[in-house]
Design a protein around this motif. Sequence first.
Motif, PDB file in Angstrom:
ATOM      1  N   UNK A 177      50.587  43.538  45.866  1.00 39.40           N
ATOM      2  CA  UNK A 177      51.654  43.756  46.855  1.00 39.40           C
ATOM      3  C   UNK A 177      51.785  42.453  47.643  1.00 39.40           C
ATOM      4  N   UNK A 178      52.602  42.456  48.693  1.00 41.48           N
ATOM      5  CA  UNK A 178      52.784  41.230  49.484  1.00 41.48           C
ATOM      6  C   UNK A 178      51.508  40.840  50.236  1.00 41.48           C
ATOM      7  N   UNK A 179      50.540  41.767  50.317  1.00 43.66           N
ATOM      8  CA  UNK A 179      49.304  41.451  51.053  1.00 43.66           C
ATOM      9  C   UNK A 179      48.038  41.876  50.306  1.00 43.66           C
ATOM     10  N   UNK A 180      48.165  42.126  49.004  1.00 43.68           N
ATOM     11  CA  UNK A 180      46.960  42.536  48.267  1.00 43.68           C
ATOM     12  C   UNK A 180      46.933  41.971  46.846  1.00 43.68           C
ATOM     13  N   UNK A 181      45.704  41.755  46.351  1.00 49.33           N
ATOM     14  CA  UNK A 181      45.470  41.226  45.012  1.00 49.33           C
ATOM     15  C   UNK A 181      44.476  42.147  44.314  1.00 49.33           C
ATOM     16  N   UNK A 182      44.783  42.470  43.062  1.00 47.54           N
ATOM     17  CA  UNK A 182      43.852  43.278  42.268  1.00 47.54           C
ATOM     18  C   UNK A 182      43.049  42.352  41.366  1.00 47.54           C
ATOM     19  N   UNK A 183      41.716  42.510  41.423  1.00 47.28           N
ATOM     20  CA  UNK A 183      40.816  41.724  40.586  1.00 47.28           C
ATOM     21  C   UNK A 183      40.138  42.695  39.621  1.00 47.28           C
ATOM     22  N   UNK A 184      40.081  42.326  38.338  1.00 48.70           N
ATOM     23  CA  UNK A 184      39.419  43.177  37.353  1.00 48.70           C
ATOM     24  C   UNK A 184      38.596  42.310  36.406  1.00 48.70           C
ATOM     25  N   UNK A 185      37.609  42.908  35.768  1.00 44.59           N
ATOM     26  CA  UNK A 185      36.712  42.163  34.880  1.00 44.59           C
ATOM     27  C   UNK A 185      36.066  43.119  33.890  1.00 44.59           C
ATOM     28  N   UNK A 186      35.388  42.542  32.892  1.00 49.25           N
ATOM     29  CA  UNK A 186      34.724  43.356  31.859  1.00 49.25           C
ATOM     30  C   UNK A 186      33.340  43.782  32.331  1.00 49.25           C
ATOM     31  N   UNK A 187      32.944  44.963  31.903  1.00 56.25           N
ATOM     32  CA  UNK A 187      31.646  45.531  32.273  1.00 56.25           C
ATOM     33  C   UNK A 187      30.490  44.708  31.694  1.00 56.25           C
ATOM     34  N   UNK A 188      29.399  44.626  32.453  1.00 54.53           N
ATOM     35  CA  UNK A 188      28.180  43.938  32.008  1.00 54.53           C
ATOM     36  C   UNK A 188      27.098  44.984  31.774  1.00 54.53           C
ATOM     37  N   UNK A 189      26.523  44.980  30.588  1.00 52.36           N
ATOM     38  CA  UNK A 189      25.478  45.943  30.223  1.00 52.36           C
ATOM     39  C   UNK A 189      24.230  45.767  31.091  1.00 52.36           C
ATOM     40  N   UNK A 190      23.713  46.888  31.606  1.00 54.15           N
ATOM     41  CA  UNK A 190      22.456  46.866  32.356  1.00 54.15           C
ATOM     42  C   UNK A 190      22.587  46.573  33.833  1.00 54.15           C
ATOM     43  N   UNK A 191      23.807  46.332  34.310  1.00 54.50           N
ATOM     44  CA  UNK A 191      23.960  45.969  35.722  1.00 54.50           C
ATOM     45  C   UNK A 191      23.856  47.194  36.629  1.00 54.50           C
ATOM     46  N   UNK A 192      23.443  46.946  37.864  1.00 53.37           N
ATOM     47  CA  UNK A 192      23.458  47.980  38.896  1.00 53.37           C
ATOM     48  C   UNK A 192      24.815  47.945  39.602  1.00 53.37           C
ATOM     49  N   UNK A 193      25.242  46.737  39.992  1.00 49.43           N
ATOM     50  CA  UNK A 193      26.526  46.563  40.682  1.00 49.43           C
ATOM     51  C   UNK A 193      27.029  45.136  40.485  1.00 49.43           C
ATOM     52  N   UNK A 194      28.203  44.865  41.078  1.00 49.42           N
ATOM     53  CA  UNK A 194      28.811  43.531  41.032  1.00 49.42           C
ATOM     54  C   UNK A 194      29.048  43.029  42.447  1.00 49.42           C
ATOM     55  N   UNK A 195      29.023  41.715  42.599  1.00 55.52           N
ATOM     56  CA  UNK A 195      29.447  41.078  43.849  1.00 55.52           C
ATOM     57  C   UNK A 195      30.720  40.292  43.568  1.00 55.52           C
ATOM     58  N   UNK A 196      31.706  40.474  44.428  1.00 57.26           N
ATOM     59  CA  UNK A 196      32.974  39.756  44.312  1.00 57.26           C
ATOM     60  C   UNK A 196      33.031  38.693  45.412  1.00 57.26           C
ATOM     61  N   UNK A 197      33.194  37.439  44.995  1.00 60.85           N
ATOM     62  CA  UNK A 197      33.222  36.316  45.928  1.00 60.85           C
ATOM     63  C   UNK A 197      34.620  35.719  45.964  1.00 60.85           C
TER      64      UNK A 197
END
Length: 191
Positions: free
Chosen positions: A114-134
């Motif tokens: 939208x005019x004030x938002x961005x969607x970020x997406x990525x492929x799943x990583x096997x064995x992970x607990x969570x992701x950090x987005x920087x």
Amino acid sequence: LSGYGSAKPVPAAPSVKASSSSYKSIKVTWSKVSGANGYQLYRATSAKGSYKLVKKTTSLSYTNSSLTTGTTYYYKVRAYRKIGRTYVYGNYSSVVSAKPSLASVKSPKAARQSSSSIKISWKSVSGRTSYELWRSTSQNGKYTCVKTTSSTSYINTKLKKGTYYYKIRAYRKVGKSKVYGGFSAIASARL
């Protein structure tokens, strides 16, 4: 020279390599030793620690699984030759080490939502607990962690006009600590 004919040639020491195969496994490979009938792979959790036999095999590689992410494992290999009922063992290889690690996040995408938002997406990583987005406002600038999520997408809202740069990394909780995979490539989007 009476004992000359009974000398048993000792197999040479193989050259060995080890590398992470997944978040919980290490692949160990070694060179073929001339005249060897098989190989023994030994593992320890410190370079000078107590080595235990992991695998006896005729193959030139072995994937050691059910390991702990981020822990360094040490390996050495020796060849053997069977002469009658007797096994003749060669010298151990040099010690090599590796640690099971999470893969880096792949295929990050960032798109204006939208005019004030961005969607970020990525492929799943096997064995992970969570992701950090920087996120950063310049490609080589200072990145700040803006979100921790177990999802493979995130909508970054309340943004001003400009270009935003994102990179993602996965982590796995091991005990009380986090073991990180490498950062993804950078994805950017403009508002």
